[in-house]
Design an enzyme around this catalytic site. Structure first.
Site, PDB file in Angstrom:
ATOM      1  CD  GLU A 123      -2.482  -1.399   2.690  1.00  0.00           C
ATOM      2  OE1 GLU A 123      -2.787  -0.338   3.291  1.00  0.00           O
ATOM      3  OE2 GLU A 123      -2.761  -2.538   3.121  1.00  0.00           O
ATOM      4  CD  GLU A 156      -9.022   1.668   5.239  1.00  0.00           C
ATOM      5  OE1 GLU A 156      -9.117   0.997   6.288  1.00  0.00           O
ATOM      6  OE2 GLU A 156      -8.132   1.478   4.385  1.00  0.00           O
TER       7      GLU A 156
END
Length: 433
Positions: free
Chosen positions: A237, A348
């Protein structure tokens, strides 16, 4: 392994005696160093227990010794310089010899040095490196010498803020599913699956979303994923995040993450464990990004590329046009030793439901996708890397918002931006109680 860093320690008797005295005369510290806050930040047990607090402080000291490596030069970052004064409370950046960085504490890397740059994917923009001054610490005019890497120093305050000292620098363990939120994590993402992926690229619009409390965060990132979304999930990520718990402020920061077991015992943010190998002397992972976008004003984005080196199998990270940040060694992973099965882009947030309501933590710009350019946050120029190490446009991009009344997403494609989407939202509103 990274998970063992905060468990073994040695500490001097002088330090112990000092801490015992401090703990006995300053019991108020107990509320700050409780090791297990719940998601809303309330301590489970406020009872002052000097032996437990001492144990936590011993663990913190040991962790800091492992994380913070000796520096050949130290740079004090400025939060916001002005003509008359500057804030002295910015990040401390340590210039650490590249072969002494945390990655080389890993048993399989001990005694080694960073690898040479790999072959870039075909079709990659080969402009000269640019954009190195996108971080606040660079505004001081200082830089790290060649042969070193800039590392944001972790402080005792950083660890005292953590919801769990033992899991400092790691995401909350949770059952991960792509088709729903879990443990208060909410998403608005675009994703592709069904093929073999060897990397991904995107330009990510940078904002400074408001985060409601210390134990929530808001991020925008790419995920390179393989595994079953069970305990064997592998992810790489990279992106930007606002995390008051991790960094102590509300600035968007460039970050990386990895895990090979669904966030259980492996992986960490940035360089907070042995894993990611940094090769760049000009970019500090975890440092604040500047400038940021403004509503109906200037827009700023960062370009990120993650790809698998065909020769050695390591996963490399590039920022901008030609700036190699470093790599994740292939041996860190199980499924990702071969290829990814999904690539995901988007936002997110953590929704801890403070006071029983949905959080007001913003995603992206804090505005819904329908407001468009200059108001809503975006991802553009979405691409993946194929088996031939070539950048290719996305096929069959799907978009998904867990809670579209709180945060939504709208995809599109054109000749200028290629595959893109707008996403985000304000969180709590009349349609998101």
């Amino acid at each position: 392994m990274a998970s063992s860093w905060c468990y073994s320690y040695k500490i001097s008797q002088i330090f112990l005696q000092t801490l015992v005295f401090f703990l006995l005369v300053a019991s108020s510290v107990s509320s700050q160093v409780n090791d297990d806050h719940n998601l809303g930040g309330q301590a489970k047990n406020q009872t002052f227990r000097p032996d437990q607090e001492l144990q936590k402080l011993k663990i913190i000291k040991a962790c800091l010794k492992k994380i913070n490596k000796p520096a050949v030069k130290t740079i004090q970052a400025l939060i916001w310089p002005t003509l008359t004064s500057s804030s002295p409370d910015g990040d401390i950046i340590d210039c650490v010899l590249s072969h002494k960085q945390p990655a080389f504490d890993h048993p399989l890397l001990k005694g080694q040095k960073p690898l040479d740059p790999p072959e870039r994917p075909k079709g990659h923009n080969k402009h000269s490196p640019s954009g190195v001054d996108f971080q606040m610490w660079r505004l001081s005019g200082e830089s790290c010498p060649e042969g070193t890497v800039p590392i944001r120093r972790t402080t005792e305050k950083d660890m005292l803020r953590a919801s769990s000292v033992r899991r400092f620098g790691r995401k909350v363990r949770r059952h991960v599913r792509r088709d729903s939120s879990s443990n208060g994590h909410e998403h608005a993402v675009g994703y592709v699956s069904g093929e073999q992926y060897y990397g991904a690229k995107a330009s990510i619009n940078v904002w400074a979303p408001k985060v409601s409390n210390q134990y929530e965060f808001s991020l925008s990132q790419m995920w390179v994923i393989s595994g079953s979304f069970g305990d064997d999930l592998n992810t790489i990520e990279a992106g930007w995040q606002v995390s008051p718990e991790l960094y102590g402020d509300n600035y968007p920061r460039f970050f990386t993450y990895w895990t090979t077991d669904a966030y259980q015992a492996t992986g960490c943010y940035n360089l907070l464990c042995s894993g990611f190998v940094q090769t760049n002397s000009r970019i500090a992972i975890g440092a604040a990004i500047s400038p940021t976008s403004s509503y109906s004003g200037g827009q700023f984005d960062i370009s990120l590329l993650v790809w698998k080196d065909p020769k050695h199998g390591n996963w490399w990270l590039e920022f901008g046009s030609g700036i190699l940040v470093g790599y994740w060694p292939s041996f860190l992973f199980t499924h990702l030793r071969d290829h990814a099965s999904m690539v995901q882009f988007g936002g997110e947030v953590v929704n801890s439901r403070p006071s029983g309501f949905h959080t007001s933590t913003q995603m992206g710009s804090g505005h819904f996708a329908g407001e468009g350019f200059g108001k809503a946050s975006y991802f553009r120029n979405l691409q993946t890397v194929d088996w031939d190490n070539s950048l290719v446009p996305l096929s069959n991009l799907k978009v998904l918002a867990d809670h579209p009344n709180c945060y939504d997403i709208q995809g599109g494609i054109n000749n200028v931006w290629g595959n893109y989407f707008y996403y985000g939202g304000p969180g709590r509103n009349v349609r998101c109680p």
